[in-house]
Motif scaffolding. Sequence first.
Motif, PDB file in Angstrom:
ATOM      1  N   PRO A 271       0.817  -1.219   0.000  1.00 23.92           N
ATOM      2  CA  PRO A 271       0.000   0.000   0.000  1.00 23.92           C
ATOM      3  C   PRO A 271       0.856   1.279   0.000  1.00 23.92           C
ATOM      4  O   PRO A 271       0.698   2.153   0.851  1.00 23.92           O
ATOM      5  CB  PRO A 271      -0.817  -0.133   1.286  1.00 23.92           C
ATOM      6  CG  PRO A 271       0.084  -0.885   2.199  1.00 23.92           C
ATOM      7  CD  PRO A 271       0.838  -1.855   1.319  1.00 23.92           C
ATOM      8  N   VAL A 272       1.762   1.375  -0.948  1.00 29.57           N
ATOM      9  CA  VAL A 272       2.689   2.502  -1.027  1.00 29.57           C
ATOM     10  C   VAL A 272       2.666   3.056  -2.448  1.00 29.57           C
ATOM     11  O   VAL A 272       2.579   2.300  -3.414  1.00 29.57           O
ATOM     12  CB  VAL A 272       4.120   2.052  -0.643  1.00 29.57           C
ATOM     13  CG1 VAL A 272       5.130   3.161  -0.865  1.00 29.57           C
ATOM     14  CG2 VAL A 272       4.159   1.572   0.803  1.00 29.57           C
ATOM     15  N   SER A 273       2.767   4.383  -2.553  1.00 32.47           N
ATOM     16  CA  SER A 273       2.835   5.043  -3.855  1.00 32.47           C
ATOM     17  C   SER A 273       3.952   6.074  -3.853  1.00 32.47           C
ATOM     18  O   SER A 273       4.266   6.662  -2.818  1.00 32.47           O
ATOM     19  CB  SER A 273       1.528   5.767  -4.174  1.00 32.47           C
ATOM     20  OG  SER A 273       0.471   4.866  -4.347  1.00 32.47           O
TER      21      SER A 273
ATOM     22  N   PRO B 247       7.783  16.047  -4.340  1.00 31.63           N
ATOM     23  CA  PRO B 247       7.825  14.586  -4.404  1.00 31.63           C
ATOM     24  C   PRO B 247       7.584  13.995  -3.007  1.00 31.63           C
ATOM     25  O   PRO B 247       8.138  14.480  -2.025  1.00 31.63           O
ATOM     26  CB  PRO B 247       9.258  14.307  -4.874  1.00 31.63           C
ATOM     27  CG  PRO B 247      10.049  15.474  -4.376  1.00 31.63           C
ATOM     28  CD  PRO B 247       9.114  16.644  -4.320  1.00 31.63           C
ATOM     29  N   VAL B 248       6.737  12.963  -2.931  1.00 36.18           N
ATOM     30  CA  VAL B 248       6.451  12.302  -1.655  1.00 36.18           C
ATOM     31  C   VAL B 248       6.321  10.796  -1.861  1.00 36.18           C
ATOM     32  O   VAL B 248       6.056  10.322  -2.957  1.00 36.18           O
ATOM     33  CB  VAL B 248       5.162  12.829  -0.966  1.00 36.18           C
ATOM     34  CG1 VAL B 248       5.256  14.297  -0.650  1.00 36.18           C
ATOM     35  CG2 VAL B 248       3.935  12.549  -1.786  1.00 36.18           C
ATOM     36  N   VAL B 249       6.499  10.075  -0.774  1.00 33.33           N
ATOM     37  CA  VAL B 249       6.169   8.646  -0.696  1.00 33.33           C
ATOM     38  C   VAL B 249       4.965   8.566   0.222  1.00 33.33           C
ATOM     39  O   VAL B 249       4.967   9.140   1.317  1.00 33.33           O
ATOM     40  CB  VAL B 249       7.339   7.829  -0.120  1.00 33.33           C
ATOM     41  CG1 VAL B 249       6.943   6.374   0.056  1.00 33.33           C
ATOM     42  CG2 VAL B 249       8.572   7.958  -0.997  1.00 33.33           C
ATOM     43  N   SER B 250       3.916   7.868  -0.227  1.00 40.05           N
ATOM     44  CA  SER B 250       2.689   7.835   0.567  1.00 40.05           C
ATOM     45  C   SER B 250       2.328   6.416   0.996  1.00 40.05           C
ATOM     46  O   SER B 250       2.630   5.446   0.319  1.00 40.05           O
ATOM     47  CB  SER B 250       1.523   8.431  -0.225  1.00 40.05           C
ATOM     48  OG  SER B 250       1.164   7.603  -1.309  1.00 40.05           O
ATOM     49  N   TYR B 251       1.663   6.358   2.148  1.00 44.53           N
ATOM     50  CA  TYR B 251       1.030   5.124   2.610  1.00 44.53           C
ATOM     51  C   TYR B 251      -0.438   5.262   2.260  1.00 44.53           C
ATOM     52  O   TYR B 251      -1.104   6.210   2.668  1.00 44.53           O
ATOM     53  CB  TYR B 251       1.212   4.937   4.116  1.00 44.53           C
ATOM     54  CG  TYR B 251       0.514   3.699   4.614  1.00 44.53           C
ATOM     55  CD1 TYR B 251       1.084   2.446   4.445  1.00 44.53           C
ATOM     56  CD2 TYR B 251      -0.733   3.784   5.229  1.00 44.53           C
ATOM     57  CE1 TYR B 251       0.431   1.306   4.877  1.00 44.53           C
ATOM     58  CE2 TYR B 251      -1.387   2.646   5.675  1.00 44.53           C
ATOM     59  CZ  TYR B 251      -0.796   1.411   5.493  1.00 44.53           C
ATOM     60  OH  TYR B 251      -1.442   0.278   5.921  1.00 44.53           O
ATOM     61  N   ASP B 252      -0.957   4.319   1.467  1.00 38.60           N
ATOM     62  CA  ASP B 252      -2.320   4.388   0.944  1.00 38.60           C
ATOM     63  C   ASP B 252      -3.232   3.452   1.716  1.00 38.60           C
ATOM     64  O   ASP B 252      -2.891   2.288   1.927  1.00 38.60           O
ATOM     65  CB  ASP B 252      -2.337   4.000  -0.533  1.00 38.60           C
ATOM     66  CG  ASP B 252      -1.323   4.793  -1.350  1.00 38.60           C
ATOM     67  OD1 ASP B 252      -1.089   5.969  -1.030  1.00 38.60           O
ATOM     68  OD2 ASP B 252      -0.758   4.228  -2.293  1.00 38.60           O
ATOM     69  N   LEU B 253      -4.372   3.955   2.097  1.00 41.35           N
ATOM     70  CA  LEU B 253      -5.360   3.157   2.815  1.00 41.35           C
ATOM     71  C   LEU B 253      -6.625   3.060   1.974  1.00 41.35           C
ATOM     72  O   LEU B 253      -7.349   4.043   1.809  1.00 41.35           O
ATOM     73  CB  LEU B 253      -5.687   3.800   4.170  1.00 41.35           C
ATOM     74  CG  LEU B 253      -6.695   3.076   5.033  1.00 41.35           C
ATOM     75  CD1 LEU B 253      -6.165   1.715   5.462  1.00 41.35           C
ATOM     76  CD2 LEU B 253      -7.032   3.915   6.244  1.00 41.35           C
ATOM     77  N   PRO B 254      -6.911   1.882   1.365  1.00 42.03           N
ATOM     78  CA  PRO B 254      -8.132   1.745   0.579  1.00 42.03           C
ATOM     79  C   PRO B 254      -9.357   1.785   1.493  1.00 42.03           C
ATOM     80  O   PRO B 254      -9.410   1.094   2.491  1.00 42.03           O
ATOM     81  CB  PRO B 254      -7.989   0.389  -0.102  1.00 42.03           C
ATOM     82  CG  PRO B 254      -6.831  -0.286   0.521  1.00 42.03           C
ATOM     83  CD  PRO B 254      -6.093   0.691   1.371  1.00 42.03           C
ATOM     84  N   VAL B 255     -10.316   2.613   1.124  1.00 44.20           N
ATOM     85  CA  VAL B 255     -11.528   2.763   1.918  1.00 44.20           C
ATOM     86  C   VAL B 255     -12.647   1.918   1.336  1.00 44.20           C
ATOM     87  O   VAL B 255     -13.414   1.308   2.064  1.00 44.20           O
ATOM     88  CB  VAL B 255     -11.938   4.247   1.979  1.00 44.20           C
ATOM     89  CG1 VAL B 255     -13.231   4.431   2.733  1.00 44.20           C
ATOM     90  CG2 VAL B 255     -10.828   5.063   2.611  1.00 44.20           C
TER      91      VAL B 255
END
Length: 195
Positions: free
Chosen positions: A94-96, A111-119
């Motif tokens: 879950p990373v983008s 620029p960023v690295v994100s932690y993605d949480l599917p809802v």
Amino acid sequence: MNYLKSLVSNQHIKPLWQGGLVALGSLAIATGFTLFTPSSATAQAAYGSYLGTGVSFGLTDGASILLPNGDVDNIEPSKTAGLIAFRYKFLKVPVSLRAQAMLGNGAAIVPVVSYDLPVNWRTDVYLGVGASLPLTGDTTTPVGNQAAFAVQPGVDYVLPNSNWVLFGNAVIAFNAYRQGGGTAASLQGGVGVRF
């Protein structure tokens, strides 16, 4: 009265409460998408990379100076800019990787690295960390005018049965003004196409 004006315009207090409002606004947007978006068994999953375009609104100002007539002149004003947004989604985690280019009177990239949480099947909320990098010297951008550590909360929403993505986020860049040294906050929104 002058004391109240100086307290409200204090460069250390003003960016903090504005940054807090930006974070709360982003959370409200994400919650609204989550609660009011019906999901169906045929909806597409909210994953995938995209390239998009939109607009960036600067919410904070940097340094101000007091003029001899008592007026205040903002020498690092907030800005509005065009936006190009990119997301590369890793499918197994879950990373983008995300990047935004803000283009207008000044230019900056974030620029960023994100932690993605599917809802649900169409919606992701995320929190990214990275940097804001203004590219135009002293010219103020929506994220200030000097390189800074940045936090980016946001939401991605895939339109049903399409490759179109609606996105919205905030960027909170700490110590982002050369003269004022305060926090810069901006809101971004736009539409992208998945690939």
